[in-house]
Design a protein around this motif. Structure first.
Motif, mmCIF file in Angstrom:
data_model
loop_
_atom_site.group_PDB
_atom_site.id
_atom_site.type_symbol
_atom_site.label_atom_id
_atom_site.label_comp_id
_atom_site.label_asym_id
_atom_site.label_seq_id
_atom_site.Cartn_x
_atom_site.Cartn_y
_atom_site.Cartn_z
ATOM 1 N N LEU A 119 0.836 -1.189 0.000
ATOM 2 C CA LEU A 119 0.000 0.000 0.000
ATOM 3 C C LEU A 119 0.879 1.249 0.000
ATOM 4 C CD1 LEU A 119 -3.068 0.542 2.288
ATOM 5 C CD2 LEU A 119 -1.242 2.235 2.277
ATOM 6 N N ASN A 120 0.552 2.207 -0.865
ATOM 7 C CA ASN A 120 1.252 3.490 -0.893
ATOM 8 C C ASN A 120 0.475 4.486 -0.050
ATOM 9 O OD1 ASN A 120 2.603 5.850 -1.367
ATOM 10 N ND2 ASN A 120 2.202 5.913 -3.575
ATOM 11 N N PRO A 121 0.971 4.837 1.143
ATOM 12 C CA PRO A 121 0.211 5.706 2.043
ATOM 13 C C PRO A 121 0.042 7.128 1.533
ATOM 14 C CG PRO A 121 2.407 5.321 2.913
ATOM 15 C CD PRO A 121 2.255 4.430 1.726
ATOM 16 N N GLU A 122 0.738 7.495 0.443
ATOM 17 C CA GLU A 122 0.590 8.838 -0.105
ATOM 18 C C GLU A 122 -0.527 8.925 -1.136
ATOM 19 O OE1 GLU A 122 2.091 11.339 1.341
ATOM 20 O OE2 GLU A 122 2.886 9.777 2.654
ATOM 21 N N ASP A 123 -1.116 7.807 -1.537
ATOM 22 C CA ASP A 123 -2.280 7.846 -2.423
ATOM 23 C C ASP A 123 -3.459 8.476 -1.692
ATOM 24 O OD1 ASP A 123 -0.865 6.637 -4.407
ATOM 25 O OD2 ASP A 123 -1.792 4.664 -4.184
ATOM 26 N N ASP A 124 -4.327 9.168 -2.436
ATOM 27 C CA ASP A 124 -5.540 9.728 -1.823
ATOM 28 C C ASP A 124 -6.396 8.629 -1.212
ATOM 29 O OD1 ASP A 124 -4.799 12.236 -2.623
ATOM 30 O OD2 ASP A 124 -6.322 12.441 -4.190
ATOM 31 N N GLY A 125 -6.567 7.578 -1.977
ATOM 32 C CA GLY A 125 -7.399 6.473 -1.518
ATOM 33 C C GLY A 125 -7.197 5.255 -2.385
ATOM 34 N N ILE A 126 -7.377 4.093 -1.806
ATOM 35 C CA ILE A 126 -7.231 2.823 -2.531
ATOM 36 C C ILE A 126 -8.441 1.957 -2.215
ATOM 37 C CG2 ILE A 126 -5.791 0.778 -2.918
ATOM 38 C CD1 ILE A 126 -3.423 2.392 -1.747
ATOM 39 N N ILE A 127 -9.048 1.425 -3.253
ATOM 40 C CA ILE A 127 -10.173 0.490 -3.102
ATOM 41 C C ILE A 127 -9.679 -0.870 -3.582
ATOM 42 C CG2 ILE A 127 -12.587 0.050 -3.605
ATOM 43 C CD1 ILE A 127 -12.044 2.793 -2.306
ATOM 44 N N TRP A 128 -9.715 -1.851 -2.735
ATOM 45 C CA TRP A 128 -9.203 -3.159 -3.103
ATOM 46 C C TRP A 128 -10.279 -3.950 -3.834
ATOM 47 C CZ3 TRP A 128 -5.594 -5.250 1.288
ATOM 48 C CH2 TRP A 128 -4.696 -4.247 1.650
ATOM 49 N N THR A 129 -9.883 -4.528 -4.969
ATOM 50 C CA THR A 129 -10.846 -5.210 -5.838
ATOM 51 C C THR A 129 -10.309 -6.563 -6.285
ATOM 52 O OG1 THR A 129 -9.984 -4.294 -7.922
ATOM 53 C CG2 THR A 129 -11.626 -2.971 -6.724
ATOM 54 N N LYS A 130 -11.238 -7.361 -6.801
ATOM 55 C CA LYS A 130 -10.888 -8.658 -7.410
ATOM 56 C C LYS A 130 -11.716 -8.821 -8.671
ATOM 57 C CE LYS A 130 -9.099 -12.937 -7.430
ATOM 58 N NZ LYS A 130 -9.449 -13.318 -8.801
ATOM 59 N N GLN A 131 -11.073 -9.214 -9.738
ATOM 60 C CA GLN A 131 -11.777 -9.453 -10.998
ATOM 61 C C GLN A 131 -12.562 -10.758 -10.888
ATOM 62 O OE1 GLN A 131 -9.247 -10.050 -14.430
ATOM 63 N NE2 GLN A 131 -10.786 -9.208 -15.810
ATOM 64 N N ILE A 132 -13.886 -10.683 -11.076
ATOM 65 C CA ILE A 132 -14.728 -11.875 -10.980
ATOM 66 C C ILE A 132 -15.675 -11.938 -12.173
ATOM 67 C CG2 ILE A 132 -14.594 -11.928 -8.461
ATOM 68 C CD1 ILE A 132 -17.362 -10.775 -8.342
ATOM 69 N N GLU A 133 -16.166 -13.142 -12.438
ATOM 70 C CA GLU A 133 -17.015 -13.349 -13.603
ATOM 71 C C GLU A 133 -18.390 -12.716 -13.444
ATOM 72 O OE1 GLU A 133 -17.264 -17.424 -14.691
ATOM 73 O OE2 GLU A 133 -15.101 -17.652 -15.012
ATOM 74 N N ASP A 134 -19.005 -12.864 -12.271
ATOM 75 C CA ASP A 134 -20.345 -12.332 -12.048
ATOM 76 C C ASP A 134 -20.328 -11.383 -10.852
ATOM 77 O OD1 ASP A 134 -23.001 -11.732 -11.834
ATOM 78 O OD2 ASP A 134 -23.630 -13.723 -11.165
ATOM 79 N N PRO A 135 -20.179 -10.077 -11.101
ATOM 80 C CA PRO A 135 -20.071 -9.120 -9.997
ATOM 81 C C PRO A 135 -21.414 -8.537 -9.563
ATOM 82 C CG PRO A 135 -19.600 -8.013 -12.055
ATOM 83 C CD PRO A 135 -19.964 -9.435 -12.413
ATOM 84 N N SER A 136 -22.533 -9.105 -10.010
ATOM 85 C CA SER A 136 -23.842 -8.499 -9.785
ATOM 86 C C SER A 136 -24.235 -8.437 -8.309
ATOM 87 C CB SER A 136 -24.927 -9.244 -10.573
ATOM 88 O OG SER A 136 -25.004 -10.599 -10.176
#
Length: 332
Positions: A119-136
């Motif tokens: 994690l880069n603490p100087e970024d404004d914000g980070i949203i952690w994600t995962k690529q998935i087939e059905d994100p509904s």
């Protein structure tokens, strides 16, 4: 940096195991889910975690003590905030307003992950994600060519992105998030009947906060018995090659098929254990075959052949079943 962990949910989908202890204290590969989460987050951030805010329900002092120890092990101070009513993700975070300042990570307690980034603490914000087939069934994000998030969409009915939000967020200025959540609550602005974190994130983005994504390699859920057993198996796989059998366990005439976790004081005899089995402390296993299973503490198993099973504390089970989900103090 401060860390906020909302964990007041009742874990209804994981009953009967959550009737006696909160879901975040269910063990995965020998450690409570929330402890795994805290340790994994501490590994991907270069900054020391100063305070951990546990947003809890009606937890007793023993459970608070366990959470305090988890915080202490990473050099942090535990703070407790009670969420009396479940009114959405933003509402849960608002309960910890007292420590929602400076650099803050928010991590929902049933989320485990493996990530190959710092994690880069100087970024404004980070949203952690995962690529998935059905994100509904999840909140998702869209990004531009520079990798900056342009849209937050909660449970889209039509496909807009396959980058699902996994429930871990970093904010350089926690005060800004606090202000946006307070605005939603004071003005009763809800989505789907609840105060949604994605609405606060959208407002922050519109005011100039640049959110990037932190993509995780693995995202493990612990929502119900089936996927909790699967997550236990996967996490054991991450630890394969490490010493996962306590020196204080007694193992006689057994075949151990790694990866396997066996806790302190447990006695195993004339059995085949593994692969992907976690057995807690002070259990007794004899004349049995176990695979793909999660066994908690002080449980006795005799003459069983189990797979895809989850068994609680102080259970006595002899013979018959092949796949079970038994809560604490069950007899079979």
């Amino acid at each position: 940096m401060n860390l906020i962990i909302p964990m007041a949910g009742k874990g209804k989908r994981l009953r009967p195991h959550t009737l006696t202890i909160p879901k975040p204290l269910i063990p995965i590969a020998g450690k409570p889910i929330v402890q795994r989460l805290v340790e994994d987050i501490s590994e991907v951030t270069p900054e020391k975690i100063e305070k951990i805010g546990f947003v809890i329900g009606d937890f007793d002092e023993e459970i608070k003590g366990k959470l305090s120890e988890i915080a202490k092990e990473v050099g942090a101070e535990a703070h407790f905030f009670v969420q009396e009513t479940a009114e959405g993700t933003a509402h849960a975070i608002a309960c910890a307003n007292d420590i929602l300042e400076g650099k803050v990570t928010v991590a929902f307690s049933d989320t485990l992950f493996r990530a190959d980034f710092i994690l880069n603490p100087e970024d404004d914000g980070i949203i952690w994600t995962k690529q998935i087939e059905d994100p509904s069934a999840f909140g998702v994000v869209k990004t531009n060519e520079e990798g900056i998030i342009t849209d937050f969409i909660e449970k889209p009915k039509d496909f807009v992105s396959d980058q699902a939000i996994i429930g871990i967020y970093y904010f350089k200025k926690g005060e800004d998030l606090r202000s946006e959540i307070d605005y939603l609550i004071k003005n009763n602005i809800r989505g789907g009947g609840e105060f949604q974190l994605t609405m606060a994130l959208e407002n922050l983005k519109n005011k100039g906060t640049n959110f990037t994504i932190g993509t995780v390699d693995e995202w493990l859920d612990c929502g119900n018995k089936e996927i909790t057993v699967q997550s236990n198996s996967q996490y054991l796989g991450f630890l394969k090659g490490q010493s996962l059998i306590s020196e204080e366990a007694v193992i006689e005439n057994c075949e151990i098929i790694e990866p396997v976790f066996i806790g302190s004081g447990t006695e195993v005899s004339n059995s085949t254990i593994g692969p992907n089995v976690s057995i807690g402390n002070d259990c007794k296993i004899c004349n049995s075959k176990l695979s793909e299973s999660l066994i908690q503490n002080n449980t006795s198993l005799e003459d069983v052949d189990l797979t895809n099973s989850m068994i609680g504390n102080f259970v006595n089970l002899k013979g018959q079943p092949k796949s079970v989900s038994l809560g604490d103090y069950s007899q079979w």
